[in-house]
Design a protein around this motif. Structure first.
Motif, PDB file in Angstrom:
ATOM      1  N   ILE A 216      19.772 -15.014  48.632  1.00 10.75           N
ATOM      2  CA  ILE A 216      19.010 -16.096  49.262  1.00 10.75           C
ATOM      3  C   ILE A 216      17.831 -16.499  48.396  1.00 10.75           C
ATOM      4  O   ILE A 216      17.500 -17.691  48.289  1.00 10.75           O
ATOM      5  N   ASP A 217      17.187 -15.524  47.744  1.00  5.94           N
ATOM      6  CA  ASP A 217      16.103 -15.851  46.823  1.00  5.94           C
ATOM      7  C   ASP A 217      16.612 -16.754  45.710  1.00  5.94           C
ATOM      8  O   ASP A 217      15.961 -17.754  45.353  1.00  5.94           O
ATOM      9  N   TRP A 218      17.778 -16.418  45.159  1.00  2.63           N
ATOM     10  CA  TRP A 218      18.356 -17.216  44.070  1.00  2.63           C
ATOM     11  C   TRP A 218      18.740 -18.607  44.546  1.00  2.63           C
ATOM     12  O   TRP A 218      18.466 -19.605  43.870  1.00  2.63           O
ATOM     13  N   LEU A 219      19.336 -18.703  45.744  1.00  7.98           N
ATOM     14  CA  LEU A 219      19.718 -20.008  46.276  1.00  7.98           C
ATOM     15  C   LEU A 219      18.493 -20.889  46.545  1.00  7.98           C
ATOM     16  O   LEU A 219      18.491 -22.078  46.218  1.00  7.98           O
ATOM     17  N   LEU A 220      17.455 -20.288  47.129  1.00  6.56           N
ATOM     18  CA  LEU A 220      16.243 -21.063  47.417  1.00  6.56           C
ATOM     19  C   LEU A 220      15.550 -21.544  46.154  1.00  6.56           C
ATOM     20  O   LEU A 220      14.810 -22.536  46.180  1.00  6.56           O
ATOM     21  N   SER A 221      15.788 -20.840  45.054  1.00 14.13           N
ATOM     22  CA  SER A 221      15.169 -21.220  43.783  1.00 14.13           C
ATOM     23  C   SER A 221      15.905 -22.380  43.110  1.00 14.13           C
ATOM     24  O   SER A 221      15.395 -22.955  42.152  1.00 14.13           O
ATOM     25  N   ARG A 222      17.094 -22.711  43.608  1.00 13.73           N
ATOM     26  CA  ARG A 222      17.886 -23.788  43.021  1.00 13.73           C
ATOM     27  C   ARG A 222      17.433 -25.141  43.572  1.00 13.73           C
ATOM     28  O   ARG A 222      17.235 -25.302  44.776  1.00 13.73           O
ATOM     29  N   LYS A 223      17.320 -26.097  42.698  1.00 13.25           N
ATOM     30  CA  LYS A 223      16.879 -27.434  43.086  1.00 13.25           C
ATOM     31  C   LYS A 223      17.869 -28.044  44.063  1.00 13.25           C
ATOM     32  O   LYS A 223      19.080 -28.049  43.839  1.00 13.25           O
ATOM     33  N   GLY A 224      17.360 -28.544  45.170  1.00 17.55           N
ATOM     34  CA  GLY A 224      18.187 -29.241  46.143  1.00 17.55           C
ATOM     35  C   GLY A 224      18.753 -28.375  47.241  1.00 17.55           C
ATOM     36  O   GLY A 224      19.282 -28.905  48.230  1.00 17.55           O
ATOM     37  N   PHE A 225      18.640 -27.029  47.106  1.00 20.28           N
ATOM     38  CA  PHE A 225      19.189 -26.187  48.166  1.00 20.28           C
ATOM     39  C   PHE A 225      18.188 -26.114  49.315  1.00 20.28           C
ATOM     40  O   PHE A 225      17.009 -25.858  49.116  1.00 20.28           O
TER      41      PHE A 225
END
Length: 312
Positions: A216-225
């Motif tokens: 979830i940390d990695w996903l939240l760090s992605r632009k647009g997620f």
């Protein structure tokens, strides 16, 4: 996330209905088969094998999908994903993983699993089994696993990691092969082998799960997620029910993520290093760090609730 659009979904649904109609016409035969085809497609003029009769584009568009319950499931799942809904219905502001499975995923999985993979007529329609509806289902299941990680975690339950490698790839909108390069001891996403009973050919049996905090940390760090908006005060109510300080701290950390805050943001707003936050996520943090994160989320929720009604 790459959500199939409704035009793609409705066309693919019509294609799969033709495949299902053909199966029914062969099984029942003659007059009963014709009645079943008519009941499924809403048309009385279908003659011969449905995949031959519906080969023309204008004939396919005549199928009345509004009459069918499976259409409602597909449209509802599409709406949930388009709005990033985490709750019982679109934008209700709760965190609940059961409704999306019972109301949408289970019926769609049953439908997809029942489609024949044998072509009988002049045209082979079996490829439609892997079209937009299946793409929606796989993405919906990945989203359900994400909600599960947030739902259970914010209630202090960390016994099982629901997010698979394929889930995270779908949620990120990238190829699974690209994600696998990031999974492992030397990557940002730690993995664990787990086992899940297979419900159907559409489901997975054995799989590699990814640590929910890493994922979830990695996903939240992605632009647009993005994650759907949560009702103010909801996670604070959940945290109040947890007595163990470390469990409460872990639940607070996953709750902060549910509110859209990755490790970097939480670290910046609390003054707690990302290393200590990650240790807390692993259940190894100190009680002081756990308390700090819990107080941070409680304060954040108090501010969010100050101008709104109670979460209930």
């Amino acid at each position: 996330m790459k959500v199939p659009n409704l035009t793609q979904l409705e066309r693919n649904l019509r294609e799969t209905l033709v495949l299902k109609a053909e199966e029914l016409s062969i099984i029942a035969g003659s007059e009963v088969g014709a009645q079943l085809v008519s009941a499924l497609t809403g048309l009385n003029a279908v003659h011969g094998l449905p995949t031959d009769w519906f080969a023309a584009e204008n004939e396919l568009e005549l199928i009345d999908i509004d009459r069918l319950a499976i259409t409602a499931c597909i449209r509802d799942l599409h709406a949930r994903l388009e709005t990033h809904s985490l709750g019982m219905s679109v934008n209700d502001g709760r965190i609940s993983c059961e409704e999306v499975e019972q109301e949408d995923l289970d019926p769609i999985e049953l439908y997809l699993s029942s489609l024949p993979d044998v072509a009988l007529a002049a045209y082979d329609w079996t490829g439609c089994r892997n079209g937009a509806v299946k793409e929606l289902f796989l993405l919906g299941r990945a989203w359900k696993h994400l909600i599960e990680a947030l739902d259970y975690g914010s209630n202090g339950d960390f016994d099982f990691e629901p997010l698979t490698v394929s889930d995270v790839a779908l949620l990120a909108g990238i190829e699974e092969r690209s994600l696998r390069n990031k999974v492992g001891k030397n990557g940002p996403l730690r993995s664990v082998d787990q086992y899940r009973e297979r419900k159907s050919p559409v489901s997975q049996r054995g799989f590699v799960a990814i640590d929910r905090f890493d994922a979830i940390d990695w996903l939240l760090s992605r632009k647009g997620f993005e994650l759907g908006r949560i009702r103010p005060g909801l996670v604070a109510i959940r945290l109040e029910r947890i007595s163990d300080p470390i469990v409460k701290g872990r639940a607070a950390l996953i709750s902060a993520m549910a509110l859209g805050k990755n490790f970097e943001i939480v670290a910046a707003e609390t003054g707690i290093s990302t290393e200590l936050l990650k240790a807390l996520g692993d259940g190894l943090g100190s009680s002081e760090v756990a308390q700090g994160v819990a107080e941070f989320v409680a304060e954040h929720e108090m501010k969010r609730s100050s101008n709104t009604a109670s979460a209930g």
